[in-house]
Design an enzyme around this catalytic site. Structure first.
Site, PDB file in Angstrom:
ATOM      1  N   TYR A   1      -9.435  14.299  -7.174  1.00 37.46           N
ATOM      2  CA  TYR A   1      -8.467  13.802  -8.152  1.00 37.46           C
ATOM      3  C   TYR A   1      -7.719  14.969  -8.816  1.00 37.46           C
ATOM      4  O   TYR A   1      -6.495  14.936  -8.971  1.00 37.46           O
ATOM      5  CB  TYR A   1      -9.220  12.973  -9.195  1.00 37.46           C
TER       6      TYR A   1
ATOM      7  N   LYS B   1      -3.723  15.589  -8.592  1.00 35.86           N
ATOM      8  CA  LYS B   1      -2.900  15.576  -9.803  1.00 35.86           C
ATOM      9  C   LYS B   1      -2.212  16.922 -10.029  1.00 35.86           C
ATOM     10  O   LYS B   1      -1.088  16.979 -10.544  1.00 35.86           O
ATOM     11  CB  LYS B   1      -3.757  15.197 -11.015  1.00 35.86           C
TER      12      LYS B   1
ATOM     13  N   ASP C   1       0.872  -1.169   0.000  1.00 42.82           N
ATOM     14  CA  ASP C   1       0.000   0.000   0.000  1.00 42.82           C
ATOM     15  C   ASP C   1       0.910   1.219   0.000  1.00 42.82           C
ATOM     16  O   ASP C   1       1.613   1.472   0.985  1.00 42.82           O
ATOM     17  CB  ASP C   1      -0.887  -0.023   1.257  1.00 42.82           C
TER      18      ASP C   1
END
Length: 249
Positions: free
Chosen positions: A150, A154, A59
């Site tokens: 997201y 990013k 992980d």
């Protein structure tokens, strides 16, 4: 002796294509994903090129797991000199419906994961005085409805990339980012399902908006990563390339 690359999120999609491409370029490749068993197909693709492959389950948001994984790679394949931070997840939703968990999960995998993996790998790269770190950003960094988490992650990776390029350059390490546009993967298929559109229909619609009139393939992204990982790219650092079939920013 071959150089060693680590690709995270490499069980499928862009990660798998990147692992195979780096192997074809002459790297031994550690194929890292949450589920070690899921890495078997990618490892087979790596070994078919004649290079060594190693499946590693970890992980990337867990610091203990990351340190153990990178240590294992160094012991079994050799000191890593290339790191591709590709591991990612989606938890798309409009802001008013986005849960704390939706936000935290995406931040932990993309940003914390890249931080932990880069921190662990750079120790080996600084000793070798040669290294390549390639982070996977996205065209969503420029904003995309339903992806506040997201997009933020990013975009954050782009700032992370530029800062590491400044800090690590004197050790012969370059740090760059690749920002894909629409790429045909399980992840984009999941997006189609979420918005209730057939995947073929979504691809056809996307292609019409892209100057080169087609959607991207994992191999398109892997090719750009291959350039950043190459010996010849040593004077290119702190850059973000959009692999999206046209200009985006």
């Amino acid at each position: 002796m071959a150089r060693v690359a680590i690709v995270t999120g490499a069980a499928r999609g862009i990660g798998a294509a990147t692992a195979e491409r780096l192997a074809a370029d002459g790297f031994d490749v550690a194929v890292l994903d949450l589920d070690e068993a899921a890495c078997a197909d990618t490892v087979e693709r790596v070994t078919k090129t004649g290079r060594r492959g190693l499946a590693v389950g970890a992980d990337v948001s867990d610091s203990v797991a990351v340190d153990a994984a990178v240590t294992r790679v160094a012991e079994e394949l050799g000191a890593p000199s290339v790191l591709v931070n590709n591991a990612g997840v989606l938890r798309d939703n409009l802001l008013f419906k986005m849960s704390d968990s939706d936000w935290d999960t995406v931040m932990n995998v993309h940003l914390r994961g890249a931080f932990l993996m880069s921190k662990a790998a750079q120790k080996y790269m600084t000793e070798q005085k040669w290294g390549r770190i390639i982070n996977l950003s996205s065209s969503s960094a420029l904003g995309n409805r339903g992806q506040a988490n997201y997009s933020a992650a990013k975009a954050g990776l782009q700032g992370f990339t530029k800062t590491l390029a400044i800090e690590l350059g004197k050790f012969g390490i370059t740090v760059n980012a690749v920002a894909p546009g629409f790429i045909v993967t399980d992840m984009t298929a999941a997006t189609a399902e979420r918005i209730g559109v057939g995947f073929e229909e979504l691809q056809a619609s996307a292609a019409k908006q892209i100057p080169v009139q087609r959607v991207g393939r994992p191999e398109d992204v892997a090719h750009t990563i291959s350039f950043f990982a190459s010996e010849g790219a040593g004077f290119v650092s702190g850059q973000v390339i959009y692999v999206a079939g046209g200009p985006l920013n």
